[in-house]
Design a protein around this motif. Structure first.
Motif, PDB file in Angstrom:
ATOM      1  N   ASP A 130       0.834  -1.202   0.000  1.00 56.43           N
ATOM      2  CA  ASP A 130       0.000   0.000   0.000  1.00 56.43           C
ATOM      3  C   ASP A 130       0.870   1.253   0.000  1.00 56.43           C
ATOM      4  OD1 ASP A 130      -2.477  -1.414   0.165  1.00 56.43           O
ATOM      5  OD2 ASP A 130      -2.110  -1.734   2.298  1.00 56.43           O
ATOM      6  N   VAL A 131       1.998   1.161   0.693  1.00 50.92           N
ATOM      7  CA  VAL A 131       2.903   2.299   0.816  1.00 50.92           C
ATOM      8  C   VAL A 131       4.297   1.767   1.129  1.00 50.92           C
ATOM      9  CG1 VAL A 131       2.349   2.558   3.274  1.00 50.92           C
ATOM     10  CG2 VAL A 131       3.306   4.489   2.036  1.00 50.92           C
ATOM     11  N   ILE A 132       5.316   2.471   0.671  1.00 51.91           N
ATOM     12  CA  ILE A 132       6.679   2.129   1.064  1.00 51.91           C
ATOM     13  C   ILE A 132       7.316   3.336   1.745  1.00 51.91           C
ATOM     14  CG2 ILE A 132       7.024   0.349  -0.692  1.00 51.91           C
ATOM     15  CD1 ILE A 132       8.645   2.357  -2.309  1.00 51.91           C
ATOM     16  N   TYR A 133       8.144   3.025   2.741  1.00 46.84           N
ATOM     17  CA  TYR A 133       8.912   4.052   3.442  1.00 46.84           C
ATOM     18  C   TYR A 133      10.377   3.924   3.054  1.00 46.84           C
ATOM     19  CZ  TYR A 133       5.350   5.945   6.542  1.00 46.84           C
ATOM     20  OH  TYR A 133       4.251   6.601   7.044  1.00 46.84           O
ATOM     21  N   ALA A 134      11.003   5.058   2.782  1.00 47.77           N
ATOM     22  CA  ALA A 134      12.436   5.077   2.493  1.00 47.77           C
ATOM     23  C   ALA A 134      13.204   5.227   3.805  1.00 47.77           C
ATOM     24  CB  ALA A 134      12.774   6.225   1.553  1.00 47.77           C
TER      25      ALA A 134
END
Length: 304
Positions: free
Chosen positions: A226-230
């Motif tokens: 759904d979402v990726i974090y760097a």
């Protein structure tokens, strides 16, 4: 009395380098102290990437980064602060003055606030800035982890950084996956076996989709998030501070005293370039402290 300029040109009370939340807040305070202040901004404030912030105090419905910056700029210019669009290429001290060069112009000031910020490392993917704008790629779980509550989250970065980020994000979701950006080497090697979250093979491709992010890894697997974090770190823009005599910590952040003073003379730093939480509320607090300290120092110097 203000020091004389050997070049015969006008001398600012304070030059602010950087037009993000810290820089514009410092300029606002100084202008309301009736100080002659100017902002030089290269347009790279990381706040511009915020799609909608819901943890910025005073905005219960949320506000975008660009809208927040526009509002701060309007407020500063309302009090006569000029904002110059340029990059400060160099700065040095000449006696009691700070001399800066930008776009072929020379600026002289009695004090400087360095609000130069940081530059985030981003995953290798097409149009990462558009992915940030769509809320599919995120950089700060302190800012927007709440909005990721219960969602399927991938954390991209070197294994150690990704594991640390996952531990923070575990407050918001149980569906976390570590997405390493390189082979399992160095001091973090083997930590994935001890992690309470799955660790994927090394990333090969990241593709933005309409309602999520698809990640392909070295073992051929493809997974949708759904979402990726760097969790890839950032470059601190502290070069100017170092040239002006500031001390840096091991990450390149500027060390300051309780009044945000960074070096001999009236050299101050505020916002993300300082080693603190990279938050708007923190940046504006730094700016208020620095601007007030500068005003008091100038006031005392003029009275001497």
């Amino acid at each position: 009395m203000s020091p004389s300029d050997p070049q015969g040109g006008p001398v600012l009370d304070c030059l602010v380098v950087g037009g993000g939340p810290a820089g514009l807040t410092a300029a606002l305070y100084l202008a309301r102290f009736h100080r002659r202040v100017m902002v030089i901004d290269d347009g790279r404030s990381r706040a511009r990437w915020i799609p909608t912030s819901h943890n910025c105090p005073g905005f219960p419905e949320g506000i975008s980064g660009t809208a927040f910056l526009d509002s701060l700029r309007r407020q500063a210019t309302h009090y006569g602060v000029p904002v110059v669009s340029a990059k400060v290429e160099d700065a040095r001290r000449e006696g009691v003055l700070i001399v800066a060069h930008a776009a072929g112009q020379t600026y002289r000031a009695r004090a400087v606030v360095l609000a130069t910020g940081i530059e985030d490392a981003l995953p290798a993917m097409d149009d990462p800035e558009e992915a940030i704008g769509a809320g599919l790629l995120r950089l700060c779980p302190i800012c927007d982890g709440y909005e990721a509550t219960g969602r399927r989250i991938g954390i991209v970065g070197p294994r150690g950084k990704a594991l640390s980020e996952a531990a923070f994000l575990a407050t918001y979701s149980e569906d976390l996956t570590i997405l390493p950006t390189g082979p399992d080497e160095g001091p973090d090697a083997g930590q994935g076996d001890k992690a309470p979250w799955p660790v994927a093979a090394e990333i090969r491709a990241i593709e933005r989709q309409e309602d999520g992010v698809a990640v392909r890894t070295a073992d051929g697997a493809g997974t949708r998030f759904d979402v990726i974090y760097a969790a890839m770190g950032a470059k601190v823009r502290s070069d100017l501070a170092a040239r002006l005599g500031a001390q840096l910590d091991g990450n390149g952040c500027v060390r300051v005293d309780p009044h945000q003073k960074a070096a001999e003379g009236l050299v101050f730093a505020a916002g993300d370039v300082v080693s603190e939480l990279n938050q708007i509320a923190v940046a504006t607090g730094h700016a208020a402290i620095a601007a007030t300290a500068i005003h008091n120092a100038l006031r005392q110097a003029d009275a001497a």
